[in-house]
Scaffold this active site. Structure first.
Site, mmCIF file in Angstrom:
data_model
loop_
_atom_site.group_PDB
_atom_site.id
_atom_site.type_symbol
_atom_site.label_atom_id
_atom_site.label_comp_id
_atom_site.label_asym_id
_atom_site.label_seq_id
_atom_site.Cartn_x
_atom_site.Cartn_y
_atom_site.Cartn_z
ATOM 1 N N ARG A 90 -8.601 7.118 -12.854
ATOM 2 C CA ARG A 90 -7.861 6.962 -11.603
ATOM 3 C C ARG A 90 -8.135 8.127 -10.660
ATOM 4 N NH1 ARG A 90 -1.289 6.225 -10.643
ATOM 5 N NH2 ARG A 90 -1.377 6.515 -8.389
ATOM 6 N N ASN A 144 -3.498 -3.727 -12.570
ATOM 7 C CA ASN A 144 -4.184 -3.751 -11.279
ATOM 8 C C ASN A 144 -5.705 -3.752 -11.429
ATOM 9 O OD1 ASN A 144 -2.047 -3.723 -9.348
ATOM 10 N ND2 ASN A 144 -1.588 -1.623 -9.923
ATOM 11 N N TYR A 244 0.843 -0.711 1.277
ATOM 12 C CA TYR A 244 -0.618 -0.712 1.115
ATOM 13 C C TYR A 244 -1.332 -1.038 2.427
ATOM 14 C CZ TYR A 244 -0.043 -0.320 -3.902
ATOM 15 O OH TYR A 244 0.277 0.133 -5.147
#
Length: 422
Positions: A90, A144, A244
């Site tokens: 990540r 995700n 987002y």
């Protein structure tokens, strides 16, 4: 009823456990199986899960295993909440896109594509193993990028529904602002996963009064602050975009900010370290307050409601925001595109509710990102540098061939260990 959580060693899991314990009348779980390859984390989380169940008087059995096949055997539903590559991957997703002047984020833009390439093959392998041992089990995907992963599952013929906590987060925030019961707040929520707008906020159900104009008039400053967007933008749009959308509406501003602060992944990694220390305390028998900062707020309530409806333990079909096939709901998208919208959910699956015609401002961006998702899934399933390049070139946050080339090289270099074809 047996539920299995793949990725059960996640620091998210106590949020889920707390919901299962509190809402046991809605979802009567007899066995909760936590599956994770990291046995050390798994035992810490499993121990806390048992203490939470015991404190709240839940009679269910909590089991832990690193054997996926054993964990999913006999399951009625399997929840996926895994992160291939962990927080280290990540952190890379949040940094290397910045080298090309693009947003670095784990689910949006180039970082989101990297996560999809790492994740889709792993999830499909898990789903095949679920199908072999428990062919009637429902798969609930919280992993995700949810839209792309859910589409991969559905295209492969799996009984799957995608879940995100953005909608329930808005529902709870709006209910608090309105002084209303959350169950009375119905959202006109539409779009793709992590690309959604609240076009209406109705009290009492889908046909209730739309109080969104009142919310924006009376609480627009607070809502705008939460989204980190100017109040004037919300007033001009007349809708509430998900947070987002800031990556699209304020892309260059986000890139500049990201260059001056540590990546979110570093903050989360430190939070996870502290949470795991807390989970090791044998006196801890509830989810700690720190967990609220980890993300995934209200995930447990959304997961319980969805699992209860899919497994027939709810009160019949009712609207829930999920990720599922479009099936003609948005006429400008293919039927097999995956959208995020209100759907009627029961033991036969999720059927999107009718959606009034969208403003071109929303429909255009949805179409654009959906086309990118087509190419992203193709790259995840078949691999190859050219497919990665085409997906990046199609993304509205990239869109230039030189930028797409530079991102492609970096994506492959940082993810080679997870890409069988690289």
């Amino acid at each position: 009823m047996k539920l299995t959580v793949v990725g059960g060693g996640s620091t998210y899991t106590p949020e889920l456990i707390d919901g299962f314990a509190r809402l046991r009348d809605t979802l009567p779980v007899t066995e909760l199986a936590l599956v994770d390859p990291d046995t050390e984390r798994l035992e810490l989380v499993g121990g806390l899960a048992r203490r939470i169940f015991a404190k709240q008087g839940h009679p269910g059995l909590v089991t832990t295993t690193s054997d996926l096949d054993a964990g999913v055997d006999g399951a009625d539903a399997v929840l996926l909440q895994l992160r291939v590559g962990g927080q280290a991957a990540r952190q890379r997703d949040e940094t290397w896109p910045l080298e090309c002047g693009c947003v670095g984020q784990e689910t949006t833009g180039a970082g989101g594509l990297a996560k999809a390439l790492r994740t889709v093959p792993v999830v499909l392998d898990i789903a095949e193993r679920v199908r072999r041992s428990s062919p009637r089990a429902w798969i609930i995907d919280f992993t995700n990028p949810v839209g792309i992963v859910t589409r991969a599952l559905l295209q492969a013929g799996h009984r799957a529904v995608g879940l995100c906590n953005v909608a329930i987060g808005f529902q709870r925030k709006f209910a608090k602002l309105l002084g209303a019961d959350p169950g009375a707040v119905h959202l006109d929520h539409v779009g793709l996963n992590h690309l959604t707008w609240e076009r209406g906020v109705r009290l009492g159900g889908p046909d209730g009064e739309d109080v969104l104009p009142r919310l924006l008039a009376e609480h627009g400053d607070a809502i705008a602050d939460d989204l980190r967007l100017p109040r004037a933008v919300l007033d001009r749009l007349g809708v509430v975009p998900s947070y987002y959308l800031r990556y699209f509406y304020a892309h260059d501003e986000v890139v500049r900010e990201s260059a001056t602060r540590p990546p979110r992944a570093a903050e989360v990694a430190e939070m996870e370290r502290r949470l795991l220390e807390m989970y090791a305390d044998p006196a801890l028998d509830e989810k700690p307050e720190l967990l609220a900062g980890r993300g995934g707020a209200f995930y447990s309530e959304a997961a319980v409601d969805l699992a209860a409806s899919l497994l027939g333990s709810g009160s019949g079909p009712r609207p829930q925001v999920v990720n599922t096939y479009n099936d003609g709901t948005l006429p400008f998208l293919p039927d097999d595109a995956v959208i995020e919208a209100q759907a009627a959910v029961d033991s036969s699956g999720a059927s999107p509710l009718a959606i009034p015609e969208l403003d071109p401002l929303h429909a255009g961006l949805i179409s654009h990102v959906s086309a990118y998702e087509d190419l992203a899934l193709e790259a995840a399933l078949r691999g190859g540098r050219d497919r990665v390049f085409k997906a990046l070139l199609a993304h509205p946050l990239v869109g230039q061939y030189a930028t797409a080339d530079g991102l492609t090289d970096r994506l492959i270099a940082h993810n080679r260990e997870h890409l069988a074809w690289a």
